[in-house]
Design a protein around this motif. Structure first.
Motif, PDB file in Angstrom:
ATOM      1  N   SER B  19       0.845  -1.195   0.000  1.00  0.00           N
ATOM      2  CA  SER B  19       0.000   0.000   0.000  1.00  0.00           C
ATOM      3  C   SER B  19       0.876   1.238   0.000  1.00  0.00           C
ATOM      4  CB  SER B  19      -0.919  -0.002   1.220  1.00  0.00           C
ATOM      5  OG  SER B  19      -0.154   0.162   2.386  1.00  0.00           O
ATOM      6  N   GLY B  20       0.270   2.377  -0.339  1.00  0.00           N
ATOM      7  CA  GLY B  20       1.020   3.635  -0.362  1.00  0.00           C
ATOM      8  C   GLY B  20       2.098   3.592  -1.430  1.00  0.00           C
ATOM      9  N   SER B  21       3.305   4.018  -1.045  1.00  0.00           N
ATOM     10  CA  SER B  21       4.385   4.080  -2.028  1.00  0.00           C
ATOM     11  C   SER B  21       4.930   2.702  -2.377  1.00  0.00           C
ATOM     12  CB  SER B  21       5.509   4.978  -1.501  1.00  0.00           C
ATOM     13  OG  SER B  21       5.969   4.490  -0.254  1.00  0.00           O
ATOM     14  N   LEU B  22       4.647   1.703  -1.545  1.00  0.00           N
ATOM     15  CA  LEU B  22       5.067   0.330  -1.855  1.00  0.00           C
ATOM     16  C   LEU B  22       4.017  -0.261  -2.788  1.00  0.00           C
ATOM     17  CD1 LEU B  22       7.345  -1.741  -0.879  1.00  0.00           C
ATOM     18  CD2 LEU B  22       5.419  -2.857   0.244  1.00  0.00           C
ATOM     19  N   ALA B  30      11.207  -9.238  -6.701  1.00  0.00           N
ATOM     20  CA  ALA B  30      11.598  -8.097  -5.880  1.00  0.00           C
ATOM     21  C   ALA B  30      10.354  -7.273  -5.552  1.00  0.00           C
ATOM     22  CB  ALA B  30      12.624  -7.233  -6.635  1.00  0.00           C
ATOM     23  N   ALA B  31      10.432  -6.506  -4.468  1.00  0.00           N
ATOM     24  CA  ALA B  31       9.372  -5.556  -4.116  1.00  0.00           C
ATOM     25  C   ALA B  31       9.574  -4.274  -4.926  1.00  0.00           C
ATOM     26  CB  ALA B  31       9.426  -5.249  -2.630  1.00  0.00           C
ATOM     27  N   ILE B  32       8.510  -3.522  -5.131  1.00  0.00           N
ATOM     28  CA  ILE B  32       8.627  -2.267  -5.900  1.00  0.00           C
ATOM     29  C   ILE B  32       8.127  -1.090  -5.075  1.00  0.00           C
ATOM     30  CG2 ILE B  32       8.063  -1.038  -8.038  1.00  0.00           C
ATOM     31  CD1 ILE B  32       7.448  -3.662  -9.370  1.00  0.00           C
ATOM     32  N   LEU B  33       8.949  -0.054  -5.015  1.00  0.00           N
ATOM     33  CA  LEU B  33       8.603   1.189  -4.322  1.00  0.00           C
ATOM     34  C   LEU B  33       8.524   2.314  -5.346  1.00  0.00           C
ATOM     35  CD1 LEU B  33       8.492   2.485  -1.306  1.00  0.00           C
ATOM     36  CD2 LEU B  33      10.770   3.295  -1.885  1.00  0.00           C
ATOM     37  N   ARG B  34       7.450   3.117  -5.287  1.00  0.00           N
ATOM     38  CA  ARG B  34       7.350   4.301  -6.147  1.00  0.00           C
ATOM     39  C   ARG B  34       7.702   5.511  -5.297  1.00  0.00           C
ATOM     40  NH1 ARG B  34       2.990   3.976 -10.524  1.00  0.00           N
ATOM     41  NH2 ARG B  34       4.692   2.633 -11.221  1.00  0.00           N
ATOM     42  N   PRO B  35       8.914   6.051  -5.476  1.00  0.00           N
ATOM     43  CA  PRO B  35       9.380   7.092  -4.539  1.00  0.00           C
ATOM     44  C   PRO B  35       8.780   8.460  -4.811  1.00  0.00           C
ATOM     45  CG  PRO B  35      11.058   6.658  -6.185  1.00  0.00           C
ATOM     46  CD  PRO B  35       9.926   5.707  -6.475  1.00  0.00           C
ATOM     47  N   PRO B  83       9.245   4.935   9.064  1.00  0.00           N
ATOM     48  CA  PRO B  83       9.398   3.617   8.442  1.00  0.00           C
ATOM     49  C   PRO B  83       8.497   3.434   7.219  1.00  0.00           C
ATOM     50  CG  PRO B  83       9.087   3.422  10.830  1.00  0.00           C
ATOM     51  CD  PRO B  83       8.775   4.847  10.455  1.00  0.00           C
ATOM     52  N   VAL B  84       9.007   2.742   6.201  1.00  0.00           N
ATOM     53  CA  VAL B  84       8.235   2.474   4.981  1.00  0.00           C
ATOM     54  C   VAL B  84       8.014   0.967   4.789  1.00  0.00           C
ATOM     55  CG1 VAL B  84       8.094   2.793   2.476  1.00  0.00           C
ATOM     56  CG2 VAL B  84       9.103   4.582   3.901  1.00  0.00           C
ATOM     57  N   PHE B  85       9.098   0.220   4.675  1.00  0.00           N
ATOM     58  CA  PHE B  85       8.937  -1.228   4.514  1.00  0.00           C
ATOM     59  C   PHE B  85      10.149  -1.969   5.078  1.00  0.00           C
ATOM     60  CE2 PHE B  85      11.242  -0.211   0.575  1.00  0.00           C
ATOM     61  CZ  PHE B  85      12.179  -1.238   0.504  1.00  0.00           C
ATOM     62  N   CYS B  86      10.001  -3.283   5.232  1.00  0.00           N
ATOM     63  CA  CYS B  86      11.139  -4.115   5.630  1.00  0.00           C
ATOM     64  C   CYS B  86      11.198  -5.377   4.779  1.00  0.00           C
ATOM     65  CB  CYS B  86      11.065  -4.480   7.110  1.00  0.00           C
ATOM     66  SG  CYS B  86       9.675  -5.527   7.572  1.00  0.00           S
ATOM     67  N   LEU B  87      12.408  -5.920   4.649  1.00  0.00           N
ATOM     68  CA  LEU B  87      12.651  -7.227   4.032  1.00  0.00           C
ATOM     69  C   LEU B  87      13.212  -8.117   5.137  1.00  0.00           C
ATOM     70  CD1 LEU B  87      14.605  -6.021   0.839  1.00  0.00           C
ATOM     71  CD2 LEU B  87      12.181  -6.591   0.951  1.00  0.00           C
ATOM     72  N   VAL B  88      12.710  -9.313   5.263  1.00  0.00           N
ATOM     73  CA  VAL B  88      13.149 -10.201   6.334  1.00  0.00           C
ATOM     74  C   VAL B  88      13.727 -11.486   5.740  1.00  0.00           C
ATOM     75  CG1 VAL B  88      12.412 -11.550   8.342  1.00  0.00           C
ATOM     76  CG2 VAL B  88      11.425  -9.279   7.928  1.00  0.00           C
ATOM     77  N   SER B  89      15.008 -11.727   5.974  1.00  0.00           N
ATOM     78  CA  SER B  89      15.638 -12.980   5.555  1.00  0.00           C
ATOM     79  C   SER B  89      15.809 -13.849   6.781  1.00  0.00           C
ATOM     80  CB  SER B  89      16.991 -12.708   4.900  1.00  0.00           C
ATOM     81  OG  SER B  89      16.787 -12.105   3.645  1.00  0.00           O
ATOM     82  N   LEU B  90      15.259 -15.056   6.711  1.00  0.00           N
ATOM     83  CA  LEU B  90      15.199 -15.924   7.883  1.00  0.00           C
ATOM     84  C   LEU B  90      15.732 -17.309   7.561  1.00  0.00           C
ATOM     85  CD1 LEU B  90      13.993 -16.446  10.806  1.00  0.00           C
ATOM     86  CD2 LEU B  90      11.890 -17.129   9.643  1.00  0.00           C
ATOM     87  N   ALA B 120       7.746  -6.431   2.973  1.00  0.00           N
ATOM     88  CA  ALA B 120       7.689  -6.381   1.507  1.00  0.00           C
ATOM     89  C   ALA B 120       8.370  -7.564   0.838  1.00  0.00           C
ATOM     90  CB  ALA B 120       8.328  -5.077   1.022  1.00  0.00           C
ATOM     91  N   GLY B 121       9.090  -8.380   1.610  1.00  0.00           N
ATOM     92  CA  GLY B 121       9.781  -9.507   0.992  1.00  0.00           C
ATOM     93  C   GLY B 121      10.875 -10.019   1.888  1.00  0.00           C
ATOM     94  N   GLY B 122      11.834 -10.734   1.280  1.00  0.00           N
ATOM     95  CA  GLY B 122      12.936 -11.302   2.038  1.00  0.00           C
ATOM     96  C   GLY B 122      13.324 -12.649   1.476  1.00  0.00           C
ATOM     97  N   ASP B 123      13.841 -13.503   2.341  1.00  0.00           N
ATOM     98  CA  ASP B 123      14.264 -14.826   1.898  1.00  0.00           C
ATOM     99  C   ASP B 123      14.013 -15.802   3.042  1.00  0.00           C
ATOM    100  OD1 ASP B 123      15.289 -16.784   0.258  1.00  0.00           O
ATOM    101  OD2 ASP B 123      17.368 -16.122   0.365  1.00  0.00           O
ATOM    102  N   LEU B 124      14.024 -17.074   2.706  1.00  0.00           N
ATOM    103  CA  LEU B 124      13.711 -18.116   3.668  1.00  0.00           C
ATOM    104  C   LEU B 124      14.589 -19.307   3.344  1.00  0.00           C
ATOM    105  CD1 LEU B 124      11.563 -18.628   5.895  1.00  0.00           C
ATOM    106  CD2 LEU B 124      10.078 -19.487   4.098  1.00  0.00           C
ATOM    107  N   ALA B 125      15.244 -19.882   4.341  1.00  0.00           N
ATOM    108  CA  ALA B 125      16.076 -21.055   4.090  1.00  0.00           C
ATOM    109  C   ALA B 125      16.114 -21.925   5.329  1.00  0.00           C
ATOM    110  CB  ALA B 125      17.497 -20.642   3.715  1.00  0.00           C
ATOM    111  N   ARG B 126      16.374 -23.191   5.121  1.00  0.00           N
ATOM    112  CA  ARG B 126      16.570 -24.092   6.230  1.00  0.00           C
ATOM    113  C   ARG B 126      18.003 -23.937   6.704  1.00  0.00           C
ATOM    114  NH1 ARG B 126      15.833 -30.380   5.087  1.00  0.00           N
ATOM    115  NH2 ARG B 126      17.976 -30.073   4.400  1.00  0.00           N
ATOM    116  N   PHE B 127      18.203 -23.884   8.006  1.00  0.00           N
ATOM    117  CA  PHE B 127      19.556 -23.769   8.538  1.00  0.00           C
ATOM    118  C   PHE B 127      19.581 -24.417   9.911  1.00  0.00           C
ATOM    119  CE2 PHE B 127      23.309 -21.138  10.001  1.00  0.00           C
ATOM    120  CZ  PHE B 127      24.186 -21.664   9.072  1.00  0.00           C
ATOM    121  N   GLU B 128      20.773 -24.764  10.377  1.00  0.00           N
ATOM    122  CA  GLU B 128      20.852 -25.477  11.652  1.00  0.00           C
ATOM    123  C   GLU B 128      20.552 -24.602  12.854  1.00  0.00           C
ATOM    124  OE1 GLU B 128      24.639 -25.986   9.934  1.00  0.00           O
ATOM    125  OE2 GLU B 128      25.617 -25.726  11.868  1.00  0.00           O
TER     126      GLU B 128
END
Lengths: 285, 285
Positions: B19-22, B30-35, B83-90, B120-128
């Motif tokens: 929503s908004g600029s995102l 990828a996520a898209i932002l309209r600045p 704050p506008v958006f976050c990307l979370v890599s887990l 807005a996005g990120g990544d996900l992987a299996r890890f120990e």
């Protein structure tokens, strides 16, 4: 072993100064970008984890730096975007804090230089394994980003380059940045990158576009299901004239988008079970 | 155990729509932002690593989600940004892929909602082990970001809130977003967040601004050297009228910026050795 402050000073020195739209790079709480209102910005993050995506035995520090950035750049390529900056978060064992980290950044920055993107920041921590997350920002003219959701019934399906490459021999994959930008300029609207295997990735594109796909090309099992290709998958109306190559890679037609069997892929008329790489339930090594 | 595709669909569902600029969130390469051309965008990434920054015994999944985002939001606060958006890599062990991940995102998204930023996005992987990297994007009016390099000789030095908090009792620290925005609007130009201890962080501010600092307040050892405060350190000309509180926290004067002993901090006239938390050469646990 170096202290964090020294290590950051060192990285800051090799990363070069902020320039262009990036008005502040490493050294503050955050990097600053001054955006251009004629453009959209795209953002992606990719993890690269030791013993999950690479081993120290096979990959040199420079290979790892290259690959960490290439994965994220491949996503920018898939959006048809021009790279702007990256943030690199790195966890490494304390005994690697000197020469290893320097060689890692050298590999990463060589690729960054090639695509004119700046290392703008990130994070650094001691950890028992080598782990990293690279966030990339790219730019596209407003409304022109290539989307997974833009494939239309009747479109031809294409891939760039050669699928089913042996990633063990391809430790420094080349992101298809030039191809993505060229395809976007030619009027292509739908694309994604092939990172998890064609059968799985094409199905994802079908789901996002609410269409079906029929593969008519003769493709090997490696080409259909192998991951880590870092090529582009895209679709375009048959009327759109495409050159034989985009960037420096061939464009290969492989099939058609249909309005039937939405969210599914057929191979020579038979349902194709996606067998690509699932990052969560299977291992790469 | 869930497959990656299912897990991403689940996260996408709870994360809410762009929503908004995102203009595009989770689901594409990828996520898209309209600045907005009247604004600068700020970017920061922060790692949070199991047995390095937290343990599963002390922190609940929701605490970890909160803290991962709070660290990154604290950097936005230090820039005076909204704050506008976050990307979370887990990365998580496979046996946590169901309920644990859901509870992690619930903690993270509760904080995101409070500060109106989108996942807005990120990544996900299996890890120990459980590892994550959170990238946050914020916005400030053009040229108005608070900088580490903007402190001037003669400025008064302030901190928000209480320093030397026991981080073991403070598992869900509140980022000083409201305070940062208010200080920026009041005309403050120099700030950073206190994550590694005042003695180390104030020295960093002095180095970036090429000034010295003299602490005149009576501060405990915990307040001088304790990390993980997530308060703001800022400076302003004495002529700038400041209220007693910014956001919902008190503003406390602690000393003066000087043109002498550049890059150094004095406490009651004596050199103060930085003893704060170095993420690389010392452990937090």
């Amino acid at each position: 072993m170096m202290r964090e402050t020294q290590l950051i000073q060192k990285i800051r020195k090799v990363s070069g100064a902020a320039s262009g739209s990036l008005i502040l790079g490493i050294g503050d709480d955050a990097a600053i970008l001054r955006p251009d209102a004629r453009e959209d910005l795209v953002f992606t993050s990719d993890l690269l984890l030791e013993d999950r995506h690479f081993t120290r035995e096979i990959y040199s520090p420079g290979d790892i730096g290259h690959k960490a950035l290439a994965r994220s750049l491949s996503d920018l390529a898939a959006m048809g975007a021009e790279p702007v900056f990256c943030l690199v978060s790195l966890g490494v064992p304390a005994d690697l804090a000197g020469a290893w980290v320097t060689r890692f950044y050298r590999g990463l920055l060589a690729l960054a230089k090639k695509y004119k993107l700046t290392l703008a920041g990130g994070d650094l921590a001691r950890f028992e394994k080598i782990i990293m997350d690279v966030t990339c920002c790219g730019r596209v003219p407003r409304g022109k980003a290539l989307l997974r959701s833009a494939a239309k019934s009747g479109d031809s399906i294409y891939v760039t380059g050669k699928l089913g490459k042996d990633w063990r021999r391809n430790r420094r994959p080349e992101p298809r940045i030039a191809a993505g930008i060229q395809l976007r300029r030619l009027g292509v609207r739908a694309a994604m990158d092939l990172s998890d295997g064609l059968s799985l990735d094409l199905q994802r594109l079908c789901v996002e576009s609410q269409v079906g796909a029929e593969i008519t090309a003769n493709l090997s099992q490696e080409a259909l299901h192998g991951g880590e290709d870092y090529e582009l998958l895209f679709t375009a109306p048959p009327a759109l004239k495409l050159p034989a190559r985009a960037g420096d890679v061939p464009i290969v037609p492989i099939g058609k988008i249909t309005s039937r069997h939405k969210g599914r892929v057929l191979l020579h008329g038979q349902p194709l079970k996606p067998k690509g790489y699932d990052h969560f339930s299977t291992g790469v090594l």
